[in-house]
Design an enzyme around this catalytic site. Structure first.
Site, PDB file in Angstrom:
ATOM      1  CG  ASN A   1      -1.826  -1.197   1.281  1.00 15.47           C
ATOM      2  OD1 ASN A   1      -2.305  -1.647   0.243  1.00 15.47           O
ATOM      3  ND2 ASN A   1      -2.060  -1.732   2.465  1.00 15.47           N
TER       4      ASN A   1
ATOM      5  CD  GLN B   1       2.571   3.745   3.351  1.00 18.31           C
ATOM      6  OE1 GLN B   1       2.551   4.315   2.259  1.00 18.31           O
ATOM      7  NE2 GLN B   1       3.675   3.515   4.015  1.00 18.31           N
TER       8      GLN B   1
ATOM      9  CB  VAL C   1       2.281   1.484   9.388  1.00 21.21           C
ATOM     10  CG1 VAL C   1       3.631   1.628  10.078  1.00 21.21           C
ATOM     11  CG2 VAL C   1       1.219   0.987  10.364  1.00 21.21           C
TER      12      VAL C   1
ATOM     13  CG  HIS D   1       4.436  -2.221   5.669  1.00 16.08           C
ATOM     14  ND1 HIS D   1       4.326  -0.844   5.837  1.00 16.08           N
ATOM     15  CD2 HIS D   1       3.164  -2.677   5.524  1.00 16.08           C
ATOM     16  CE1 HIS D   1       3.053  -0.504   5.814  1.00 16.08           C
ATOM     17  NE2 HIS D   1       2.316  -1.597   5.609  1.00 16.08           N
ATOM     18  CB  ILE D   2       6.312  -6.351   1.235  1.00 12.79           C
ATOM     19  CG1 ILE D   2       7.176  -5.364   0.435  1.00 12.79           C
ATOM     20  CG2 ILE D   2       5.567  -7.306   0.299  1.00 12.79           C
ATOM     21  CD1 ILE D   2       8.192  -6.048  -0.465  1.00 12.79           C
ATOM     22  CG  HIS D   3       0.409  -5.906   3.611  1.00  7.75           C
ATOM     23  ND1 HIS D   3      -0.319  -5.913   4.782  1.00  7.75           N
ATOM     24  CD2 HIS D   3       0.634  -4.605   3.328  1.00  7.75           C
ATOM     25  CE1 HIS D   3      -0.528  -4.664   5.183  1.00  7.75           C
ATOM     26  NE2 HIS D   3       0.033  -3.848   4.314  1.00  7.75           N
TER      27      HIS D   3
HETATM   28  P1  AMP Z   1      -0.682  -0.559   5.773  1.00 10.31           P
HETATM   29  O1  AMP Z   1      -2.136  -0.250   5.739  1.00 10.31           O
HETATM   30  O2  AMP Z   1      -0.154  -1.085   4.458  1.00 10.31           O
HETATM   31  O3  AMP Z   1       0.140   0.597   6.297  1.00 10.31           O
HETATM   32  O4  AMP Z   1      -0.501  -1.765   6.762  1.00 10.31           O
HETATM   33  C1  AMP Z   1      -0.228  -1.625   8.128  1.00 10.31           C
HETATM   34  C2  AMP Z   1      -0.525  -2.947   8.773  1.00 10.31           C
HETATM   35  O5  AMP Z   1       0.065  -2.938  10.059  1.00 10.31           O
HETATM   36  C3  AMP Z   1      -2.017  -3.233   8.951  1.00 10.31           C
HETATM   37  O6  AMP Z   1      -2.363  -4.431   8.236  1.00 10.31           O
HETATM   38  C4  AMP Z   1      -2.158  -3.405  10.467  1.00 10.31           C
HETATM   39  O7  AMP Z   1      -3.070  -4.424  10.821  1.00 10.31           O
HETATM   40  C5  AMP Z   1      -0.744  -3.739  10.884  1.00 10.31           C
HETATM   41  N1  AMP Z   1      -0.411  -3.432  12.277  1.00 10.31           N
HETATM   42  C6  AMP Z   1      -0.755  -2.338  12.980  1.00 10.31           C
HETATM   43  N2  AMP Z   1      -0.234  -2.392  14.227  1.00 10.31           N
HETATM   44  C7  AMP Z   1       0.465  -3.544  14.303  1.00 10.31           C
HETATM   45  C8  AMP Z   1       1.236  -4.170  15.323  1.00 10.31           C
HETATM   46  N3  AMP Z   1       1.399  -3.626  16.542  1.00 10.31           N
HETATM   47  N4  AMP Z   1       1.812  -5.377  15.052  1.00 10.31           N
HETATM   48  C9  AMP Z   1       1.652  -5.941  13.835  1.00 10.31           C
HETATM   49  N5  AMP Z   1       0.952  -5.395  12.828  1.00 10.31           N
HETATM   50  C10 AMP Z   1       0.362  -4.218  13.046  1.00 10.31           C
END
Ligand code: AMP
Length: 118
Positions: free
Chosen positions: A88, A95, A97, A101-103
Site C-alpha cells: 500500500n 497505507q 503505517v 513494508h510488504i504484506h
Molecule cells: P498498511 O495499511 O499497508 O500501512 O498496513 C499496516 C498494517 O500494520 C495493517 O495491516 C495493520 O493491521 C498492521 N499493524 C498495525 N499495528 C500492528 C502491530 N502492533 N503489530 C503488527 N501489525 C500491526
C-alpha cells in the site's frame, strides 16, 4: 496509526527495538518480518526494512528494492507455497503505517479471494 510526529519512531521501529511486542517470524541485519496484528488472511505477515523509508517509492536504489522483494519472497516461501504480495503506497493507496513494508498474504482454502484481499 499515522506517525503524527515525523521525528518520532514509527510503529515498526518500535517493534524492531522491542518496545512493542510482536510475533517475529524472521529477522536479519536489515529486515524483520512479523505477523500482522489484524490479519486479513489465514497467514498475514509484514516484511519490514530496518532502514526506514516512509513509503516504498522512496526507495530508488535497485539493489535495496531487490533485496526487499527477495526477502519478502523468502519469508513468504517459509510459510506458504502460493501467496499474494501487496504494498500500500500513500494514504490514498491504503497505507496506514508510514514505514515501508510488504504484506504477505495467503493460506486461503482453495483459490484466493478475488480482488485486493487485504
Ligand atoms: P498498511 O495499511 O499497508 O500501512 O498496513 C499496516 C498494517 O500494520 C495493517 O495491516 C495493520 O493491521 C498492521 N499493524 C498495525 N499495528 C500492528 C502491530 N502492533 N503489530 C503488527 N501489525 C500491526
Amino acid at each position: 496509526m499515522t506517525n503524527a510526529d515525523p521525528a518520532a519512531p514509527t510503529l515498526f521501529e518500535r517493534i524492531i527495538a522491542r518496545q512493542i511486542p510482536a510475533q517475529i517470524v524472521y529477522e536479519d541485519d536489515d529486515y524483520i518480518a512479523v505477523r500482522d496484528i489484524a490479519p486479513k488472511a489465514p497467514v498475514h505477515l509484514l516484511v519490514i526494512p530496518k532502514q526506514v523509508s516512509t513509503r516504498v517509492d522512496e526507495i530508488t536504489d535497485a539493489g535495496e528494492m531487490g533485496r526487499l522483494w527477495l526477502t519478502a519472497v523468502k519469508v513468504a516461501q517459509q510459510h506458504l507455497s502460493d501467496y499474494r504480495l501487496i504494498v500500500n503506497v500513500g494514504r490514498g493507496g491504503g497505507q496506514e503505517v508510514f514505514h515501508t513494508h510488504i504484506h504477505v498474504l495467503g493460506g486461503w482454502e482453495g483459490a484466493a479471494p478475488v480482488g485486493f484481499g487485504q
